[in-house]
Design a protein around this motif. Structure first.
Motif, PDB file in Angstrom:
ATOM      1  N   SER A  55       0.825  -1.200   0.000  1.00 25.65           N
ATOM      2  CA  SER A  55       0.000   0.000   0.000  1.00 25.65           C
ATOM      3  C   SER A  55       0.866   1.260   0.000  1.00 25.65           C
ATOM      4  N   ILE A  56       0.651   2.090  -0.993  1.00 24.77           N
ATOM      5  CA  ILE A  56       1.420   3.333  -1.100  1.00 24.77           C
ATOM      6  C   ILE A  56       1.166   4.231   0.114  1.00 24.77           C
ATOM      7  N   THR A  57      -0.096   4.464   0.433  1.00 24.43           N
ATOM      8  CA  THR A  57      -0.388   5.424   1.499  1.00 24.43           C
ATOM      9  C   THR A  57      -0.093   4.875   2.894  1.00 24.43           C
ATOM     10  N   GLN A  58      -0.314   3.593   3.109  1.00 26.00           N
ATOM     11  CA  GLN A  58       0.006   3.038   4.431  1.00 26.00           C
ATOM     12  C   GLN A  58       1.515   3.100   4.685  1.00 26.00           C
ATOM     13  N   THR A  59       2.292   2.779   3.672  1.00 27.79           N
ATOM     14  CA  THR A  59       3.748   2.835   3.819  1.00 27.79           C
ATOM     15  C   THR A  59       4.210   4.278   4.005  1.00 27.79           C
ATOM     16  N   ALA A  60       3.638   5.193   3.221  1.00 24.65           N
ATOM     17  CA  ALA A  60       4.001   6.609   3.333  1.00 24.65           C
ATOM     18  C   ALA A  60       3.591   7.172   4.696  1.00 24.65           C
ATOM     19  N   HIS A  61       2.484   6.708   5.229  1.00 22.77           N
ATOM     20  CA  HIS A  61       2.026   7.156   6.547  1.00 22.77           C
ATOM     21  C   HIS A  61       3.053   6.796   7.621  1.00 22.77           C
ATOM     22  N   ILE A  62       3.462   5.544   7.616  1.00 22.74           N
ATOM     23  CA  ILE A  62       4.464   5.102   8.602  1.00 22.74           C
ATOM     24  C   ILE A  62       5.773   5.867   8.414  1.00 22.74           C
ATOM     25  N   ALA A  63       6.201   6.025   7.169  1.00 25.25           N
ATOM     26  CA  ALA A  63       7.458   6.739   6.891  1.00 25.25           C
ATOM     27  C   ALA A  63       7.383   8.186   7.371  1.00 25.25           C
ATOM     28  N   GLY A  64       6.243   8.845   7.140  1.00 22.09           N
ATOM     29  CA  GLY A  64       6.095  10.232   7.562  1.00 22.09           C
ATOM     30  C   GLY A  64       6.151  10.391   9.069  1.00 22.09           C
ATOM     31  N   VAL A  65       5.480   9.513   9.790  1.00 20.30           N
ATOM     32  CA  VAL A  65       5.512   9.573  11.257  1.00 20.30           C
ATOM     33  C   VAL A  65       6.930   9.314  11.762  1.00 20.30           C
ATOM     34  N   SER A 122       7.322  15.743   3.605  1.00 18.23           N
ATOM     35  CA  SER A 122       8.381  15.513   2.622  1.00 18.23           C
ATOM     36  C   SER A 122       8.707  14.031   2.469  1.00 18.23           C
ATOM     37  N   VAL A 123       8.880  13.346   3.585  1.00 14.18           N
ATOM     38  CA  VAL A 123       9.243  11.929   3.534  1.00 14.18           C
ATOM     39  C   VAL A 123       8.054  11.082   3.070  1.00 14.18           C
ATOM     40  N   ALA A 124       6.846  11.447   3.446  1.00 15.17           N
ATOM     41  CA  ALA A 124       5.672  10.722   2.939  1.00 15.17           C
ATOM     42  C   ALA A 124       5.588  10.863   1.417  1.00 15.17           C
ATOM     43  N   CYS A 125       5.815  12.063   0.901  1.00 20.76           N
ATOM     44  CA  CYS A 125       5.809  12.271  -0.560  1.00 20.76           C
ATOM     45  C   CYS A 125       6.924  11.474  -1.233  1.00 20.76           C
ATOM     46  N   LEU A 126       8.105  11.481  -0.658  1.00 18.20           N
ATOM     47  CA  LEU A 126       9.216  10.699  -1.212  1.00 18.20           C
ATOM     48  C   LEU A 126       8.896   9.209  -1.197  1.00 18.20           C
ATOM     49  N   THR A 127       8.220   8.756  -0.165  1.00 15.34           N
ATOM     50  CA  THR A 127       7.849   7.344  -0.078  1.00 15.34           C
ATOM     51  C   THR A 127       6.824   6.982  -1.148  1.00 15.34           C
ATOM     52  N   ILE A 128       5.861   7.856  -1.383  1.00 13.53           N
ATOM     53  CA  ILE A 128       4.899   7.619  -2.463  1.00 13.53           C
ATOM     54  C   ILE A 128       5.640   7.512  -3.790  1.00 13.53           C
ATOM     55  N   TYR A 129       6.595   8.408  -4.012  1.00 12.28           N
ATOM     56  CA  TYR A 129       7.404   8.329  -5.236  1.00 12.28           C
ATOM     57  C   TYR A 129       8.115   6.982  -5.323  1.00 12.28           C
ATOM     58  N   ASP A 130       8.768   6.607  -4.245  1.00 15.95           N
ATOM     59  CA  ASP A 130       9.507   5.338  -4.233  1.00 15.95           C
ATOM     60  C   ASP A 130       8.593   4.148  -4.485  1.00 15.95           C
ATOM     61  N   MET A 131       7.416   4.174  -3.897  1.00 18.41           N
ATOM     62  CA  MET A 131       6.478   3.056  -4.039  1.00 18.41           C
ATOM     63  C   MET A 131       5.883   2.965  -5.443  1.00 18.41           C
ATOM     64  N   SER A 132       5.898   4.063  -6.191  1.00 16.11           N
ATOM     65  CA  SER A 132       5.248   4.068  -7.505  1.00 16.11           C
ATOM     66  C   SER A 132       6.193   4.313  -8.676  1.00 16.11           C
ATOM     67  N   LYS A 133       7.476   4.480  -8.421  1.00 20.14           N
ATOM     68  CA  LYS A 133       8.413   4.789  -9.509  1.00 20.14           C
ATOM     69  C   LYS A 133       8.546   3.666 -10.527  1.00 20.14           C
ATOM     70  N   ALA A 134       8.204   2.436 -10.172  1.00 24.82           N
ATOM     71  CA  ALA A 134       8.246   1.339 -11.144  1.00 24.82           C
ATOM     72  C   ALA A 134       7.185   1.532 -12.230  1.00 24.82           C
ATOM     73  N   LEU A 135       6.146   2.316 -11.911  1.00 30.85           N
ATOM     74  CA  LEU A 135       5.084   2.584 -12.876  1.00 30.85           C
ATOM     75  C   LEU A 135       5.450   3.741 -13.806  1.00 30.85           C
ATOM     76  N   SER A 136       6.222   4.699 -13.283  1.00 31.33           N
ATOM     77  CA  SER A 136       6.623   5.861 -14.073  1.00 31.33           C
ATOM     78  C   SER A 136       7.641   6.680 -13.288  1.00 31.33           C
ATOM     79  N   HIS A 137       8.551   7.312 -14.016  1.00 26.73           N
ATOM     80  CA  HIS A 137       9.466   8.273 -13.383  1.00 26.73           C
ATOM     81  C   HIS A 137       8.991   9.698 -13.633  1.00 26.73           C
TER      82      HIS A 137
END
Length: 159
Positions: A55-65, A122-137
């Motif tokens: 999950s993009i948002t669940q992972t980003a949530h944990i990373a942001g906290v 910032s880190v939540a946004c970076l995590t979303i990027y990391d989680m979805s970069k395989a789909l597009s850069h």
């Protein structure tokens, strides 16, 4: 340069001394966006944010906290503060193919939590990027900013 709190009267770098300040309840809310190509955004939204990585948002949530709690390790002159809470939310924006991240940090302390809220976003946004970069850069992280702060000498609201 006298208005810059991290410089002393000689212009040398200085950590702000908060020892004489009174502890008050302080909050800060920050936001940022992750903007996707239209087809990638649609695929992510249709999958409820699930990718092969999870999950993009669940992972980003944990990373942001986690990041908010370590802000003092990332920003050299930030104080280590005992956060009372960090809330992070994610909103899909169909009109601009973006996920908007909003973080609110809260503390009862002698210094503010703006940097913790901004770091969480910032880190939540970076995590979303990391989680979805395989789909597009062709993904853009944009508009990271402080929305509000309360407590301390003054309140602030981004107009």
């Amino acid at each position: 340069m006298n208005n810059l709190t991290h410089l002393d009267t000689n212009g040398d770098i200085s950590m702000v001394d908060v020892s004489t300040k009174t502890a008050t309840t302080r909050t800060a809310t920050a936001t940022g966006q992750v903007i996707f190509p239209a087809d990638i955004y649609t695929a992510i939204k249709n999958a409820d944010g699930m990718t092969k990585k999870g999950s993009i948002t669940q992972t980003a949530h944990i990373a942001g906290v986690m990041a908010s709690k370590r802000t003092h390790e990332l920003i050299p002159l930030c104080h280590q503060i005992p956060l009372d809470g960090v809330k992070i939310s994610f909103d899909y924006g169909d009109s601009h193919h973006a996920i908007t991240v909003t973080a609110t940090a809260k503390v009862n302390h002698k210094t503010g939590v703006e940097m913790e809220a901004l770091t969480a976003v910032s880190v939540a946004c970076l995590t979303i990027y990391d989680m979805s970069k395989a789909l597009s850069h062709d993904i853009v992280i944009s508009d990271i900013k402080l929305l509000t702060k309360t407590g301390g000498k003054s309140d602030y609201a981004n107009q």
